[in-house]
Design an enzyme around this catalytic site. Structure first.
Site, short mmCIF file in Angstrom:
data_model
loop_
_atom_site.label_atom_id
_atom_site.label_comp_id
_atom_site.label_asym_id
_atom_site.label_seq_id
_atom_site.Cartn_x
_atom_site.Cartn_y
_atom_site.Cartn_z
N CYS A 189 14.89 -25.04 27.46
CA CYS A 189 15.80 -25.59 28.64
C CYS A 189 15.23 -25.93 29.77
CB CYS A 189 16.71 -24.56 28.62
SG CYS A 189 15.97 -22.69 29.26
N ASN B 80 16.20 -21.60 20.06
CA ASN B 80 14.99 -21.74 20.52
C ASN B 80 13.82 -20.94 21.04
OD1 ASN B 80 16.45 -21.95 22.84
ND2 ASN B 80 15.23 -23.13 24.13
N GLU C 80 24.36 -19.69 30.42
CA GLU C 80 23.08 -20.28 30.57
C GLU C 80 23.15 -21.52 29.77
OE1 GLU C 80 20.76 -19.49 32.70
OE2 GLU C 80 21.02 -17.25 32.97
P1 NAD Z 1 24.16 -24.56 20.61
O1 NAD Z 1 25.08 -24.90 21.83
O2 NAD Z 1 24.58 -25.50 19.70
O3 NAD Z 1 24.51 -23.00 20.11
C1 NAD Z 1 24.00 -21.95 20.78
C2 NAD Z 1 24.84 -20.89 20.15
O4 NAD Z 1 26.12 -20.96 20.55
C3 NAD Z 1 24.69 -20.64 18.54
O5 NAD Z 1 24.62 -19.19 18.54
C4 NAD Z 1 25.81 -21.31 18.15
O6 NAD Z 1 26.29 -20.85 16.82
C5 NAD Z 1 26.87 -20.88 19.13
N1 NAD Z 1 28.19 -21.75 19.18
C6 NAD Z 1 28.31 -23.19 19.25
N2 NAD Z 1 29.41 -23.39 19.39
C7 NAD Z 1 30.23 -22.15 19.91
C8 NAD Z 1 31.54 -22.12 19.95
N3 NAD Z 1 32.49 -23.15 20.00
N4 NAD Z 1 31.91 -20.66 19.90
C9 NAD Z 1 30.86 -19.72 19.94
N5 NAD Z 1 29.68 -19.94 19.67
C10 NAD Z 1 29.15 -21.12 19.42
O7 NAD Z 1 22.60 -24.82 21.20
P2 NAD Z 1 21.57 -24.68 20.41
O8 NAD Z 1 21.33 -25.96 19.64
O9 NAD Z 1 21.31 -23.78 19.60
O10 NAD Z 1 20.60 -24.80 21.73
C11 NAD Z 1 19.94 -25.46 22.39
C12 NAD Z 1 20.74 -25.71 23.77
O11 NAD Z 1 20.60 -24.08 24.47
C13 NAD Z 1 20.17 -26.64 24.69
O12 NAD Z 1 21.13 -27.41 25.32
C14 NAD Z 1 19.59 -25.83 25.57
O13 NAD Z 1 19.44 -26.31 26.71
C15 NAD Z 1 20.40 -24.54 25.84
N6 NAD Z 1 19.47 -23.48 26.34
C16 NAD Z 1 19.88 -23.16 27.73
C17 NAD Z 1 19.04 -22.10 28.21
C18 NAD Z 1 19.17 -21.45 29.71
O14 NAD Z 1 18.75 -20.53 29.87
N7 NAD Z 1 20.02 -22.49 30.50
C19 NAD Z 1 18.07 -21.30 27.40
C20 NAD Z 1 17.83 -21.91 26.17
C21 NAD Z 1 18.60 -22.77 25.58
#
Ligand code: NAD
Length: 479
Positions: A279, A147, A245
């Protein structure tokens, strides 16, 4: 594009590549390699070799290089912003803003580096000294979501580099191109090879090889709560440090004495930024019943002005990045509808010219939402807000905190004492009173409860990449 390892682009050792698509029309923008275990090993070993010299550079040298990278980022903003616009589908202006704002964070982290100190205990006996130093934690794996691919990488990269760490980044499979571009820009600006490597691939495909590898000492992850939990469990195998995060489901409380114009402007702006793929957005609102109808009228008027930007056209909100993210909004809206909520506006996929091939969801307000509805329970990550009337501020706070998430909270009241009490009562890492600004680069950002662990940004962010070391020195005191 190819991966960026040890200062150069490389196809890696595997055969497979995957498509990166433009979310506005589904067209293929580029292809990148699906990294395999040997690529992870190559990138990590490059980062380790770089770490052995980067950590020994003086802070002043590291600061100078980091500031050059920040300037190079600003200079390349049109180029990186255009790449980001294409892979994410967000309107171009907002993409350019993400690049320049992230460059500012790089500068701020550099300044924090200059102010870092360790300590010297006065409690030791004669002929003894106890010196506390702070060492960079080591090679860091930075895993980021789609995002805000540049901002959320810089939260980690800028802090890690200034602390003396080196990084292997694994951007989201949806948006890897801006991170690859950034690696090239930083390398050309003078960041030594190996300090910032980029692997591309799915989390499932390459995550385990990165997390289980014995060399890295820290995993810095931003993404969903489910992925965060599995990463934390895997990292426990080698006791790697973690910063997580994770997801949010942030609530706003609107009291009966709130400035409703201000509250509805802030909630409309913040709830729909980046089409709700944000987020710490406002996801749910608890409004005191005496101002409930007026609040809905004002919010509806503001949200009704938002336009969706069709493929190749202009507008306020872009599409959702992929079908999975789109489905959250669709499911939560149909659940709320079935359970008797009122859909004030939106509630459906946008159709028509320029919208056919993107996952466009209309900006949506759900009134009369009740606690058991999905919209009031789980993260939407889309352009949908749930709104519930409440009788008292206490009830609002109870409902706001009755959640596994704890990323952010928002309070609107002109009674400062009540506002402060509500802010204090919120179980959230950041709380806003009477307006919602973007989170500041100078202060800690992160979540309580299942929204994460640890903090990023400012001095706190840099400290997360340092470990204390205590040295007990003994000597014959000649005098
Ligand atoms: P996601 O968890 O699907 O993926 C995030 C990243 O993690 C990607 O690069 C993905 O390839 C990787 N990933 C996924 N599973 C993994 C695993 N088992 N091992 C290693 N890497 C893995 O998230 P998304 O759909 O890309 O983003 C949306 C989510 O991110 C939402 O839940 C949002 O709230 C969160 N987010 C949190 C913050 C914060 O600061 N708290 C900021 C932005 C987004």
């Amino acid at each position: 594009m190819d991966m960026f390892i040890d200062g150069q682009f490389t196809k890696g050792r595997g055969e497979a590549r995957f498509d990166v698509r433009n979310p506005t029309d589904g067209s293929i923008v580029d292809q990148v390699p699906q990294a395999i275990e040997m690529d992870a090993d190559d990138a990590i070993r490059s980062a380790k070799a770089a770490f052995d010299t980067w950590r020994l550079r003086s802070m002043v040298e590291r600061v100078a290089i980091q500031k050059k990278c920040a300037q190079a980022m600003r200079d390349a903003a049109p180029e990186i912003g255009a790449v980001l616009h294409t892979e994410l589908g967000r309107p171009l202006d907002a993409c350019l803003g993400e690049i320049t704002r992230s460059a500012d964070l790089l500068d701020i982290y550099a300044e924090e580096g200059l102010r870092l100190e360790a300590s010297f205990s006065l409690g030791a006996a004669r002929g003894e000294k106890t010196v506390v130093t702070r060492d960079p934690v080591g090679v860091v794996i930075a895993i980021t979501p789609f995002n805000y691919p540049v901002t959320l990488l810089l939260f980690k990269l800028g802090a890690a580099l200034i602390a003396g760490c080196t990084v292997v980044a694994k951007p989201s499979e949806d948006t890897p191109l801006s991170t690859l571009k950034l690696a090239e820009v930083f390398f050309k600006a003078g960041l030594p090879k190996g300090c910032f490597n980029v692997l591309t691939g799915t989390g499932i495909g390459i995550g385990a090889a990165l997390i289980n590898h014995p060399i890295p000492r820290k995993i810095a992850f931003t993404g969903g709560t489910a992925a965060g939990k599995s990463i934390a469990a895997a990292a426990a195998g080698t006791l790697k440090r973690i910063t997580l995060e994770l997801g949010g489901h942030s609530a706003a409380i609107v009291c009966d004495d709130a400035d409703l114009d201000r509250a509805t402007s802030a909630i409309a702006r913040h709830g729909f930024a980046n089409t709700g793929q944000f987020c710490y957005r406002v996801n749910r609102v608890y409004v005191m019943r005496s101002v409930y109808d007026e609040f809905l009228t004002q919010l509806l008027e503001k949200v009704g002005k938002y336009t969706l930007a069709p493929a190749g056209g202009k507008g306020d909100l872009g599409p959702l990045v992929n079908e999975k993210i789109y489905q959250n909004s669709a499911t939560q809206v149909s659940d709320a509808r079935e359970k008797g909520a009122r859909i004030l506006i939106g509630g459906a996929r946008q159709t028509g010219d320029g919208f056919e091939n993107g996952f466009y969801f209309q900006p949506t307000l759900i009134a009369d939402a009740t606690p058991e509805m999905l919209i009031m329970q789980d993260e939407t990550f889309g352009p949908v807000i749930g709104i519930t009337p409440v009788e008292t501020a206490q009830e609002a706070l109870f409902l706001a905190n009755d959640s596994r998430y704890g990323l952010a909270g928002f309070v609107f009241t002109q009674n400062l004492a009540l506002g402060l009490s509500l802010c204090e009562g919120f179980e959230a890492g950041s709380v806003w009173l009477n307006d919602i600004q973007r989170s500041s680069h100078y202060v800690p950002f992160g979540g309580m409860k299942e929204s994460g662990m640890g903090r990023e940004k400012g001095r706190y962010g840099v400290e997360a990449y340092l470990e204390y070391k205590t040295m007990y020195l003994s000597y014959e005191a000649p005098l």
